[in-house]
Design a protein around this motif. Structure first.
Motif, PDB file in Angstrom:
ATOM      1  N   GLU A  60       0.873  -1.118  -0.011  1.00 32.16           N
ATOM      2  CA  GLU A  60      -0.004  -0.098   0.171  1.00 32.16           C
ATOM      3  C   GLU A  60       0.732   1.259  -0.120  1.00 32.16           C
ATOM      4  O   GLU A  60       0.441   2.330  -0.596  1.00 32.16           O
ATOM      5  N   THR A  61       2.039   1.065   0.543  1.00 34.01           N
ATOM      6  CA  THR A  61       3.129   2.265   0.575  1.00 34.01           C
ATOM      7  C   THR A  61       3.833   2.361  -0.431  1.00 34.01           C
ATOM      8  O   THR A  61       4.750   3.398  -0.798  1.00 34.01           O
ATOM      9  N   GLY A  62       3.764   1.221  -1.337  1.00 33.11           N
ATOM     10  CA  GLY A  62       4.677   1.243  -2.463  1.00 33.11           C
ATOM     11  C   GLY A  62       6.146   0.916  -2.214  1.00 33.11           C
ATOM     12  O   GLY A  62       6.887   0.830  -3.191  1.00 33.11           O
ATOM     13  N   ASN A  63       6.357   0.427  -0.971  1.00 36.30           N
ATOM     14  CA  ASN A  63       7.629  -0.237  -0.769  1.00 36.30           C
ATOM     15  C   ASN A  63       7.604  -1.830  -0.663  1.00 36.30           C
ATOM     16  O   ASN A  63       8.019  -2.617   0.204  1.00 36.30           O
ATOM     17  N   SER A  64       7.238  -2.187  -1.701  1.00 35.04           N
ATOM     18  CA  SER A  64       7.093  -3.702  -1.952  1.00 35.04           C
ATOM     19  C   SER A  64       8.470  -4.608  -1.814  1.00 35.04           C
ATOM     20  O   SER A  64       9.171  -4.104  -2.438  1.00 35.04           O
ATOM     21  N   PRO A  65       8.837  -5.363  -1.038  1.00 35.03           N
ATOM     22  CA  PRO A  65       9.869  -6.240  -1.091  1.00 35.03           C
ATOM     23  C   PRO A  65      10.136  -6.842  -2.441  1.00 35.03           C
ATOM     24  O   PRO A  65       9.275  -7.198  -3.156  1.00 35.03           O
ATOM     25  N   SER A  66      11.365  -7.389  -2.682  1.00 37.26           N
ATOM     26  CA  SER A  66      11.529  -8.206  -3.825  1.00 37.26           C
ATOM     27  C   SER A  66      11.447  -9.529  -3.453  1.00 37.26           C
ATOM     28  O   SER A  66      11.785 -10.009  -2.662  1.00 37.26           O
ATOM     29  N   PHE A  67      10.714 -10.146  -4.743  1.00 33.97           N
ATOM     30  CA  PHE A  67      10.488 -11.593  -4.558  1.00 33.97           C
ATOM     31  C   PHE A  67      11.149 -12.395  -5.623  1.00 33.97           C
ATOM     32  O   PHE A  67      10.695 -12.535  -6.674  1.00 33.97           O
ATOM     33  N   PRO A  68      12.019 -13.213  -5.317  1.00 29.32           N
ATOM     34  CA  PRO A  68      13.017 -13.628  -6.351  1.00 29.32           C
ATOM     35  C   PRO A  68      12.248 -14.602  -7.363  1.00 29.32           C
ATOM     36  O   PRO A  68      12.451 -14.671  -8.681  1.00 29.32           O
ATOM     37  N   GLN A  69      11.299 -15.386  -6.688  1.00 28.83           N
ATOM     38  CA  GLN A  69      10.414 -16.359  -7.314  1.00 28.83           C
ATOM     39  C   GLN A  69       9.636 -15.586  -8.528  1.00 28.83           C
ATOM     40  O   GLN A  69       9.269 -16.071  -9.388  1.00 28.83           O
ATOM     41  N   GLU A  70       9.136 -14.629  -7.840  1.00 27.73           N
ATOM     42  CA  GLU A  70       8.049 -13.861  -8.960  1.00 27.73           C
ATOM     43  C   GLU A  70       8.851 -13.274 -10.062  1.00 27.73           C
ATOM     44  O   GLU A  70       8.348 -13.148 -10.994  1.00 27.73           O
ATOM     45  N   GLN A  71       9.955 -12.455  -9.839  1.00 27.37           N
ATOM     46  CA  GLN A  71      10.676 -12.196 -10.892  1.00 27.37           C
ATOM     47  C   GLN A  71      11.266 -13.026 -11.795  1.00 27.37           C
ATOM     48  O   GLN A  71      11.030 -12.921 -12.976  1.00 27.37           O
ATOM     49  N   ASP A  72      11.394 -14.298 -11.310  1.00 31.25           N
ATOM     50  CA  ASP A  72      11.788 -15.295 -12.124  1.00 31.25           C
ATOM     51  C   ASP A  72      10.675 -15.674 -13.031  1.00 31.25           C
ATOM     52  O   ASP A  72      10.812 -15.763 -14.478  1.00 31.25           O
ATOM     53  N   GLN A  73       9.357 -15.746 -12.669  1.00 31.24           N
ATOM     54  CA  GLN A  73       8.299 -16.092 -13.407  1.00 31.24           C
ATOM     55  C   GLN A  73       8.092 -14.987 -14.542  1.00 31.24           C
ATOM     56  O   GLN A  73       7.832 -15.304 -15.581  1.00 31.24           O
ATOM     57  N   THR A  74       8.342 -13.748 -13.973  1.00 25.67           N
ATOM     58  CA  THR A  74       8.211 -12.855 -15.042  1.00 25.67           C
ATOM     59  C   THR A  74       9.069 -12.822 -16.146  1.00 25.67           C
ATOM     60  O   THR A  74       8.912 -12.468 -17.260  1.00 25.67           O
ATOM     61  N   HIS A  75      10.466 -13.072 -15.696  1.00 28.23           N
ATOM     62  CA  HIS A  75      11.466 -13.196 -16.871  1.00 28.23           C
ATOM     63  C   HIS A  75      11.118 -14.295 -17.936  1.00 28.23           C
ATOM     64  O   HIS A  75      11.041 -14.152 -18.943  1.00 28.23           O
ATOM     65  N   LYS A  76      10.600 -15.617 -17.292  1.00 24.54           N
ATOM     66  CA  LYS A  76      10.252 -16.458 -18.162  1.00 24.54           C
ATOM     67  C   LYS A  76       8.951 -16.298 -19.017  1.00 24.54           C
ATOM     68  O   LYS A  76       9.024 -16.479 -20.124  1.00 24.54           O
ATOM     69  N   GLY A  77       8.258 -15.506 -18.399  1.00 18.84           N
ATOM     70  CA  GLY A  77       7.058 -14.947 -19.233  1.00 18.84           C
ATOM     71  C   GLY A  77       7.499 -14.143 -20.480  1.00 18.84           C
ATOM     72  O   GLY A  77       6.871 -14.171 -21.673  1.00 18.84           O
ATOM     73  N   GLY A  78       8.284 -13.410 -20.118  1.00 18.83           N
ATOM     74  CA  GLY A  78       8.947 -12.415 -21.280  1.00 18.83           C
ATOM     75  C   GLY A  78       9.524 -13.212 -22.301  1.00 18.83           C
ATOM     76  O   GLY A  78       9.260 -12.832 -23.501  1.00 18.83           O
ATOM     77  N   GLN A  79      10.271 -14.311 -21.933  1.00 15.90           N
ATOM     78  CA  GLN A  79      10.921 -15.145 -22.986  1.00 15.90           C
ATOM     79  C   GLN A  79       9.763 -15.805 -23.924  1.00 15.90           C
ATOM     80  O   GLN A  79       9.857 -15.934 -25.066  1.00 15.90           O
ATOM     81  N   GLY A  80       8.771 -16.220 -23.137  1.00 18.95           N
ATOM     82  CA  GLY A  80       7.250 -16.842 -24.110  1.00 18.95           C
ATOM     83  C   GLY A  80       6.873 -15.784 -24.854  1.00 18.95           C
ATOM     84  O   GLY A  80       6.655 -16.354 -25.979  1.00 18.95           O
ATOM     85  N   MET A  81       6.833 -14.609 -24.524  1.00 15.99           N
ATOM     86  CA  MET A  81       6.177 -13.745 -25.143  1.00 15.99           C
ATOM     87  C   MET A  81       6.850 -13.437 -26.382  1.00 15.99           C
ATOM     88  O   MET A  81       6.381 -13.253 -27.578  1.00 15.99           O
ATOM     89  N   ALA A  82       8.178 -13.418 -26.307  1.00 15.96           N
ATOM     90  CA  ALA A  82       9.153 -13.123 -27.401  1.00 15.96           C
ATOM     91  C   ALA A  82       8.984 -14.154 -28.447  1.00 15.96           C
ATOM     92  O   ALA A  82       9.143 -13.989 -29.800  1.00 15.96           O
ATOM     93  N   GLU A  83       8.906 -15.576 -27.998  1.00 17.50           N
ATOM     94  CA  GLU A  83       8.818 -16.628 -28.829  1.00 17.50           C
ATOM     95  C   GLU A  83       7.415 -16.709 -29.506  1.00 17.50           C
ATOM     96  O   GLU A  83       7.277 -16.783 -30.762  1.00 17.50           O
ATOM     97  N   ASP A  84       6.482 -16.161 -28.922  1.00 16.33           N
ATOM     98  CA  ASP A  84       5.008 -15.726 -29.504  1.00 16.33           C
ATOM     99  C   ASP A  84       4.969 -14.783 -30.628  1.00 16.33           C
ATOM    100  O   ASP A  84       4.079 -14.799 -31.334  1.00 16.33           O
ATOM    101  N   MET A  85       6.125 -13.998 -30.619  1.00 18.31           N
ATOM    102  CA  MET A  85       6.007 -12.878 -31.420  1.00 18.31           C
ATOM    103  C   MET A  85       6.747 -13.577 -33.036  1.00 18.31           C
ATOM    104  O   MET A  85       6.612 -12.774 -34.007  1.00 18.31           O
ATOM    105  N   GLU A  86       7.125 -14.634 -33.259  1.00 16.66           N
ATOM    106  CA  GLU A  86       7.660 -15.353 -34.437  1.00 16.66           C
ATOM    107  C   GLU A  86       6.551 -16.309 -34.888  1.00 16.66           C
ATOM    108  O   GLU A  86       5.720 -16.913 -34.105  1.00 16.66           O
ATOM    109  N   LEU A  87       6.447 -16.492 -36.166  1.00 15.53           N
ATOM    110  CA  LEU A  87       5.706 -17.522 -36.694  1.00 15.53           C
ATOM    111  C   LEU A  87       6.343 -18.134 -37.865  1.00 15.53           C
ATOM    112  O   LEU A  87       6.925 -17.563 -38.881  1.00 15.53           O
ATOM    113  N   GLU A  88       6.665 -19.637 -37.809  1.00 14.18           N
ATOM    114  CA  GLU A  88       7.452 -20.229 -38.859  1.00 14.18           C
ATOM    115  C   GLU A  88       6.231 -21.285 -39.837  1.00 14.18           C
ATOM    116  O   GLU A  88       5.519 -21.743 -39.332  1.00 14.18           O
TER     117      GLU A  88
END
Length: 220
Positions: free
Chosen positions: A36-64
Motif C-alpha cells: 500500500e505504501t509502494g515499498n514492496s519487497p523483492s520476491f526472487p520467485q516472482e521475478q523469475d516467473q516474469t522473466h520466463k513469461g517475457g521469453q515466452g512472449m518473445a517466442e510468440d512474436m514469431e511465426l514459422e
C-alpha cells in the motif's frame, strides 16, 4: 451479561533497548502494508516467473510456416503437360508448364500482419532447391499458369558435392531477402500463396526442408 474478551498477542522477542514487548505483526499484514505504501519487497520467485513469461512472449512474436506440397494441384499441372504431349498440341502462348522435377507447394497464412525474418532451409547431400512464387491468385483447375504470374527474384539454395554436413547452405542472400519481403507483403492480402519448387542437381524432396520465419506485426 456482558463478556468482553481481550486478545493481546505479543512477540517472543523484545525491542532492543526497551523492556516493553513489541506487538506481533503477521507477515501477511506486513506485506499488505508495504504494498500500500509502494515499498514492496523483492520476491526472487516472482521475478523469475516474469522473466520466463517475457521469453515466452518473445517466442510468440514469431511465426514459422513450412512449405507443403499440394498434391492435387501438382497432379493437375502434370496432367496438363502430359495431355499436350500425347495430343501433339502446343501450349498456350505464354503458358508455364510444370517440369518433371518441379511440384506445386503452398503457404497458408493463418495470420497476415507479418514481417519477413529469415529462411530455414536444409538440404541433405548435394543438390539445388529453387523456389519460385506465383504472384496472383491462381489454381490450375481454373486457369493455366502463365509466365507473367511468376515472381522475381526466386529463391536459390544449394549444397555442393564435398560440402561438410554442418556447412551452411549456399544461397543468393540479396535475392532471398527481397523474395521473403515480397511474400510477407502478399500475405497481408492473401490467405494462401502458391509456389513452384524445383529439385535439381541430385536434390530429392525427402532430403529437403524449407520454411519461412516471420515476425508478427504488433499494432502501436
Amino acid at each position: 451479561m456482558y463478556i468482553v474478551f481481550y486478545f493481546f498477542v505479543f512477540s517472543l522477542s523484545q525491542v532492543p533497548g526497551s523492556s516493553s514487548p513489541r506487538p506481533y505483526t503477521s507477515p501477511w499484514a506486513l506485506r499488505l502494508a508495504q504494498r500500500e505504501t509502494g515499498n514492496s519487497p523483492s520476491f526472487p520467485q516472482e521475478q523469475d516467473q516474469t522473466h520466463k513469461g517475457g521469453q515466452g512472449m518473445a517466442e510468440d512474436m514469431e511465426l514459422e510456416l513450412e512449405f507443403t506440397e499440394d498434391l492435387q494441384l501438382t497432379d493437375v499441372m502434370r496432367h496438363r503437360a502430359q495431355s499436350l504431349q500425347q495430343k501433339g498440341q502446343k501450349r498456350q502462348d505464354g503458358e508455364r508448364l510444370l517440369l518433371p522435377y518441379e511440384a506445386v507447394y503452398r503457404l497458408d497464412f493463418n495470420e497476415q500482419e507479418l514481417s519477413f525474418s529469415h529462411w530455414n532451409v536444409s538440404i541433405k547431400g548435394p543438390g539445388r532447391l529453387s523456389v519460385t512464387g506465383i504472384s496472383q491468385l491462381w489454381t490450375p483447375d481454373l486457369t493455366n499458369l502463365m509466365t507473367r504470374q511468376l515472381l522475381e527474384p526466386s529463391g536459390q539454395f544449394w549444397r555442393s558435392a564435398g560440402d561438410p554436413e554442418d556447412a551452411p547452405i549456399k544461397c543468393l542472400e540479396a535475392d532471398i531477402q527481397e523474395f521473403g519481403e515480397r511474400i510477407a507483403d502478399l500475405a497481408k492480402v492473401r490467405k494462401v500463396m502458391y509456389f513452384l519448387l524445383a529439385f535439381k542437381d541430385g536434390a530429392e524432396k525427402d532430403s529437403i526442408k524449407c520454411s519461412l520465419v516471420f515476425k508478427k506485426d504488433v499494432e502501436a
